[in-house]
Design an enzyme around this catalytic site. Structure first.
Site, PDB file in Angstrom:
ATOM      1  N   TYR A  53       0.821  -1.215   0.000  1.00 33.90           N
ATOM      2  CA  TYR A  53       0.000   0.000   0.000  1.00 33.90           C
ATOM      3  C   TYR A  53       0.856   1.265   0.000  1.00 33.90           C
ATOM      4  O   TYR A  53       0.439   2.299  -0.506  1.00 33.90           O
ATOM      5  CB  TYR A  53      -1.021  -0.054   1.145  1.00 33.90           C
ATOM      6  CG  TYR A  53      -2.101  -1.059   0.825  1.00 33.90           C
ATOM      7  CD1 TYR A  53      -2.090  -2.325   1.391  1.00 33.90           C
ATOM      8  CD2 TYR A  53      -3.079  -0.770  -0.112  1.00 33.90           C
ATOM      9  CE1 TYR A  53      -3.037  -3.273   1.035  1.00 33.90           C
ATOM     10  CE2 TYR A  53      -4.028  -1.710  -0.477  1.00 33.90           C
ATOM     11  CZ  TYR A  53      -3.999  -2.958   0.100  1.00 33.90           C
ATOM     12  OH  TYR A  53      -4.930  -3.893  -0.283  1.00 33.90           O
ATOM     13  N   ARG A  56       1.312   1.831  -3.539  1.00 32.95           N
ATOM     14  CA  ARG A  56       0.082   2.383  -4.141  1.00 32.95           C
ATOM     15  C   ARG A  56      -0.007   3.888  -3.848  1.00 32.95           C
ATOM     16  O   ARG A  56      -0.397   4.675  -4.706  1.00 32.95           O
ATOM     17  CB  ARG A  56      -1.172   1.696  -3.587  1.00 32.95           C
ATOM     18  CG  ARG A  56      -1.224   0.183  -3.691  1.00 32.95           C
ATOM     19  CD  ARG A  56      -1.825  -0.327  -4.995  1.00 32.95           C
ATOM     20  NE  ARG A  56      -0.914  -0.169  -6.099  1.00 32.95           N
ATOM     21  CZ  ARG A  56       0.194  -0.905  -6.244  1.00 32.95           C
ATOM     22  NH1 ARG A  56       0.536  -1.794  -5.357  1.00 32.95           N
ATOM     23  NH2 ARG A  56       0.969  -0.706  -7.290  1.00 32.95           N
ATOM     24  N   GLN A  86     -15.949   2.183  -5.679  1.00 31.79           N
ATOM     25  CA  GLN A  86     -15.212   1.031  -5.167  1.00 31.79           C
ATOM     26  C   GLN A  86     -13.731   1.381  -5.066  1.00 31.79           C
ATOM     27  O   GLN A  86     -12.945   0.638  -4.513  1.00 31.79           O
ATOM     28  CB  GLN A  86     -15.385  -0.166  -6.112  1.00 31.79           C
ATOM     29  CG  GLN A  86     -16.796  -0.679  -6.221  1.00 31.79           C
ATOM     30  CD  GLN A  86     -16.899  -1.720  -7.327  1.00 31.79           C
ATOM     31  OE1 GLN A  86     -16.407  -2.827  -7.196  1.00 31.79           O
ATOM     32  NE2 GLN A  86     -17.478  -1.321  -8.440  1.00 31.79           N
ATOM     33  N   ASN A  87     -13.375   2.530  -5.630  1.00 29.25           N
ATOM     34  CA  ASN A  87     -11.959   2.888  -5.685  1.00 29.25           C
ATOM     35  C   ASN A  87     -11.439   3.369  -4.340  1.00 29.25           C
ATOM     36  O   ASN A  87     -12.161   4.005  -3.582  1.00 29.25           O
ATOM     37  CB  ASN A  87     -11.728   3.950  -6.763  1.00 29.25           C
ATOM     38  CG  ASN A  87     -12.010   3.388  -8.138  1.00 29.25           C
ATOM     39  OD1 ASN A  87     -12.091   2.179  -8.319  1.00 29.25           O
ATOM     40  ND2 ASN A  87     -12.196   4.265  -9.105  1.00 29.25           N
ATOM     41  N   HIS A 104     -14.812   0.622  -0.394  1.00 30.68           N
ATOM     42  CA  HIS A 104     -13.697  -0.278  -0.056  1.00 30.68           C
ATOM     43  C   HIS A 104     -12.562   0.437   0.665  1.00 30.68           C
ATOM     44  O   HIS A 104     -11.424  -0.039   0.682  1.00 30.68           O
ATOM     45  CB  HIS A 104     -13.182  -0.975  -1.322  1.00 30.68           C
ATOM     46  CG  HIS A 104     -14.192  -1.905  -1.915  1.00 30.68           C
ATOM     47  ND1 HIS A 104     -14.217  -2.217  -3.239  1.00 30.68           N
ATOM     48  CD2 HIS A 104     -15.217  -2.582  -1.347  1.00 30.68           C
ATOM     49  CE1 HIS A 104     -15.215  -3.057  -3.471  1.00 30.68           C
ATOM     50  NE2 HIS A 104     -15.836  -3.286  -2.344  1.00 30.68           N
ATOM     51  N   GLY A 170     -16.745   2.054 -15.404  1.00 29.99           N
ATOM     52  CA  GLY A 170     -15.479   1.371 -15.174  1.00 29.99           C
ATOM     53  C   GLY A 170     -15.463   0.346 -14.075  1.00 29.99           C
ATOM     54  O   GLY A 170     -14.514   0.270 -13.301  1.00 29.99           O
ATOM     55  N   THR A 171     -16.508  -0.468 -14.002  1.00 28.21           N
ATOM     56  CA  THR A 171     -16.493  -1.593 -13.061  1.00 28.21           C
ATOM     57  C   THR A 171     -17.071  -2.829 -13.736  1.00 28.21           C
ATOM     58  O   THR A 171     -18.080  -2.744 -14.440  1.00 28.21           O
ATOM     59  CB  THR A 171     -17.267  -1.306 -11.763  1.00 28.21           C
ATOM     60  OG1 THR A 171     -17.289  -2.509 -10.978  1.00 28.21           O
ATOM     61  CG2 THR A 171     -18.691  -0.850 -12.033  1.00 28.21           C
ATOM     62  N   SER A 172     -16.431  -3.958 -13.494  1.00 28.59           N
ATOM     63  CA  SER A 172     -16.907  -5.226 -14.072  1.00 28.59           C
ATOM     64  C   SER A 172     -18.053  -5.791 -13.235  1.00 28.59           C
ATOM     65  O   SER A 172     -18.647  -6.799 -13.599  1.00 28.59           O
ATOM     66  CB  SER A 172     -15.754  -6.237 -14.067  1.00 28.59           C
ATOM     67  OG  SER A 172     -15.371  -6.497 -12.712  1.00 28.59           O
TER      68      SER A 172
HETATM   69  N1  LIG Z   1      -8.243   2.842  -8.534  1.00 25.06           N
HETATM   70  C1  LIG Z   1      -8.496   2.081  -7.485  1.00 25.06           C
HETATM   71  O1  LIG Z   1      -8.752   2.535  -6.374  1.00 25.06           O
HETATM   72  C2  LIG Z   1      -8.489   0.562  -7.706  1.00 25.06           C
HETATM   73  C3  LIG Z   1      -7.645  -0.009  -8.652  1.00 25.06           C
HETATM   74  C4  LIG Z   1      -7.704  -1.397  -8.804  1.00 25.06           C
HETATM   75  C5  LIG Z   1      -8.557  -2.179  -8.027  1.00 25.06           C
HETATM   76  N2  LIG Z   1      -9.354  -1.544  -7.125  1.00 25.06           N
HETATM   77  C6  LIG Z   1     -10.238  -2.382  -6.289  1.00 25.06           C
HETATM   78  O2  LIG Z   1     -10.477  -3.592  -6.953  1.00 25.06           O
HETATM   79  C7  LIG Z   1     -11.871  -3.854  -7.156  1.00 25.06           C
HETATM   80  C8  LIG Z   1     -11.997  -4.060  -8.615  1.00 25.06           C
HETATM   81  O3  LIG Z   1     -13.230  -4.086  -9.137  1.00 25.06           O
HETATM   82  P1  LIG Z   1     -13.477  -3.221 -10.455  1.00 25.06           P
HETATM   83  O4  LIG Z   1     -14.785  -3.658 -11.006  1.00 25.06           O
HETATM   84  O5  LIG Z   1     -13.252  -1.811 -10.142  1.00 25.06           O
HETATM   85  O6  LIG Z   1     -12.265  -3.669 -11.403  1.00 25.06           O
HETATM   86  P2  LIG Z   1     -12.188  -4.722 -12.605  1.00 25.06           P
HETATM   87  O7  LIG Z   1     -10.803  -4.763 -13.052  1.00 25.06           O
HETATM   88  O8  LIG Z   1     -12.874  -5.971 -12.237  1.00 25.06           O
HETATM   89  O9  LIG Z   1     -13.083  -4.011 -13.742  1.00 25.06           O
HETATM   90  C9  LIG Z   1     -12.595  -2.838 -14.336  1.00 25.06           C
HETATM   91  C10 LIG Z   1     -13.627  -2.436 -15.392  1.00 25.06           C
HETATM   92  O10 LIG Z   1     -13.180  -1.205 -15.949  1.00 25.06           O
HETATM   93  C11 LIG Z   1     -13.244  -1.284 -17.363  1.00 25.06           C
HETATM   94  N3  LIG Z   1     -12.253  -0.365 -17.896  1.00 25.06           N
HETATM   95  C12 LIG Z   1     -10.940  -0.590 -18.133  1.00 25.06           C
HETATM   96  N4  LIG Z   1     -10.358   0.554 -18.600  1.00 25.06           N
HETATM   97  C13 LIG Z   1     -11.346   1.498 -18.639  1.00 25.06           C
HETATM   98  C14 LIG Z   1     -11.399   2.873 -19.012  1.00 25.06           C
HETATM   99  N5  LIG Z   1     -10.328   3.515 -19.425  1.00 25.06           N
HETATM  100  N6  LIG Z   1     -12.558   3.539 -18.911  1.00 25.06           N
HETATM  101  C15 LIG Z   1     -13.697   2.901 -18.472  1.00 25.06           C
HETATM  102  N7  LIG Z   1     -13.712   1.597 -18.074  1.00 25.06           N
HETATM  103  C16 LIG Z   1     -12.551   0.910 -18.171  1.00 25.06           C
HETATM  104  C17 LIG Z   1     -13.021  -2.753 -17.695  1.00 25.06           C
HETATM  105  O11 LIG Z   1     -13.576  -3.055 -18.964  1.00 25.06           O
HETATM  106  C18 LIG Z   1     -13.760  -3.440 -16.542  1.00 25.06           C
HETATM  107  O12 LIG Z   1     -15.139  -3.611 -16.840  1.00 25.06           O
HETATM  108  C19 LIG Z   1     -12.591  -2.656  -6.713  1.00 25.06           C
HETATM  109  O13 LIG Z   1     -13.499  -3.129  -5.825  1.00 25.06           O
HETATM  110  C20 LIG Z   1     -11.574  -1.746  -6.085  1.00 25.06           C
HETATM  111  O14 LIG Z   1     -11.707  -1.637  -4.706  1.00 25.06           O
HETATM  112  C21 LIG Z   1      -9.343  -0.210  -6.944  1.00 25.06           C
END
Ligand SMILES: NC(=O)c1ccc[n+]([C@@H]2O[C@H](COP(=O)([O-])OP(=O)(O)OC[C@H]3O[C@@H](n4cnc5c(N)ncnc54)[C@H](O)[C@@H]3O)[C@@H](O)[C@H]2O)c1
Length: 238
Positions: A53, A56, A86-87, A104, A170-172
């Site tokens: 972290y 990060r 979720q970020n 999160h 931007g979330t799966s």
């Molecule tokens: N930035 C952060 O804080 C961060 C980074 C990585 C993971 N996480 C954590 O991991 C978990 C991951 O779940 P998730 O669903 O966020 O991640 P994921 O990787 O499962 O999904 C990411 C989604 O974003 C899409 N994507 C990729 N590039 C993109 C763009 N430029 N613009 C729009 N969409 C785009 C992908 O197609 C995908 O659907 C979260 O719960 C989070 O807490 C957070």
């Protein structure tokens, strides 16, 4: 004012240079979750988790909000806009968004290991291994680790239930229980916009869904233009 709730994931920060969770060059291609993102890992190998972290946080100092984050700030002038993310990064706040709920946790914060009484913001500096709370307890990242409960979930459900329009960026929707939040929209009349270059499993909902298959930095500003220009002026406001 109509209420727009925006539910974001790591994809909105990808255009700022922060790896998503699952993409090819994603974080978890380089680290095993069980080594850095579980309470067991923290107990077993505190140094590895703290260092993960710290890295990060150092990266957070190098990146900035993108046009996707910024467009959501502009949306606040036209709609009662609230973000559930979720970020763990602070790019929504740094862009200027006024209402952000982190599901999160937050990368810039530490808390005592036993609970959330004591939470401290350390910005982007490194956490020292032996840092303690005033009550003497060791501190840990204020992040929801895998296998831990999600204290802000109920709050997020309350917010999403109030949405007149739901925007998903931007979330799966693969991480649970966060991924289930889209199912808490008030009823099947609430329009849902998805901004994601890839397919997102949301078709189980009977709501009107519009998928903008673009990256956040391009797709979100375009969506904000459409909403500003009254694309949804006809929908009822609750
Ligand atoms: N930035 C952060 O804080 C961060 C980074 C990585 C993971 N996480 C954590 O991991 C978990 C991951 O779940 P998730 O669903 O966020 O991640 P994921 O990787 O499962 O999904 C990411 C989604 O974003 C899409 N994507 C990729 N590039 C993109 C763009 N430029 N613009 C729009 N969409 C785009 C992908 O197609 C995908 O659907 C979260 O719960 C989070 O807490 C957070």
């Amino acid at each position: 004012m109509k209420k727009v709730v925006v539910f974001t994931g790591s994809g909105i920060s990808a255009d700022s240079g922060i790896a998503t969770y699952r993409s090819e060059d994603g974080l978890w291609e380089r680290y095993r979750i069980e080594d850095v993102c579980t309470p067991e890992a923290l107990a077993r190998n505190r140094a590895t988790v703290i260092d993960f972290y710290n890295q990060r946080r150092r990266q957070l100092a190098e990146v900035a909000p993108n046009d996707g984050h910024k467009a959501l700030v502009e949306l606040e002038q036209y709609f009662d806009t609230e973000i559930v993310t979720q970020n763990i990064d602070n790019l929504h706040e740094r862009a200027g968004s006024s209402k952000v709920t982190h599901l999160h946790g937050e990368l810039t914060k530490l808390r005592e290991e036993s609970g959330e009484q004591y939470i401290v913001d350390i910005g982007v500096r490194d956490q020292r291994l032996d840092e303690r709370a005033p009550n003497g307890e060791l501190l840990r990242p204020h992040i929801v680790f895998f296998g831990e409960s999600v204290p802000m979930f109920e709050r997020a459900v309350e917010i999403i239930r109030k949405a007149d329009i739901l925007v998903v960026v931007g979330t799966s929707l693969a991480v649970y229980p966060a991924g289930s939040l889209v199912g808490y929209v008030r009823d099947s009349s609430v329009p849902i916009y998805v901004v994601d270059p890839a397919d997102v499993k949301i078709s189980f909902l009977r709501n009107p869904i519009t998928h903008i298959k673009e990256r956040a930095a391009e797709g979100v500003p375009k969506l904000v233009e459409r909403l500003k220009n009254g694309e949804l002026d006809n929908i009822k406001c609750h």
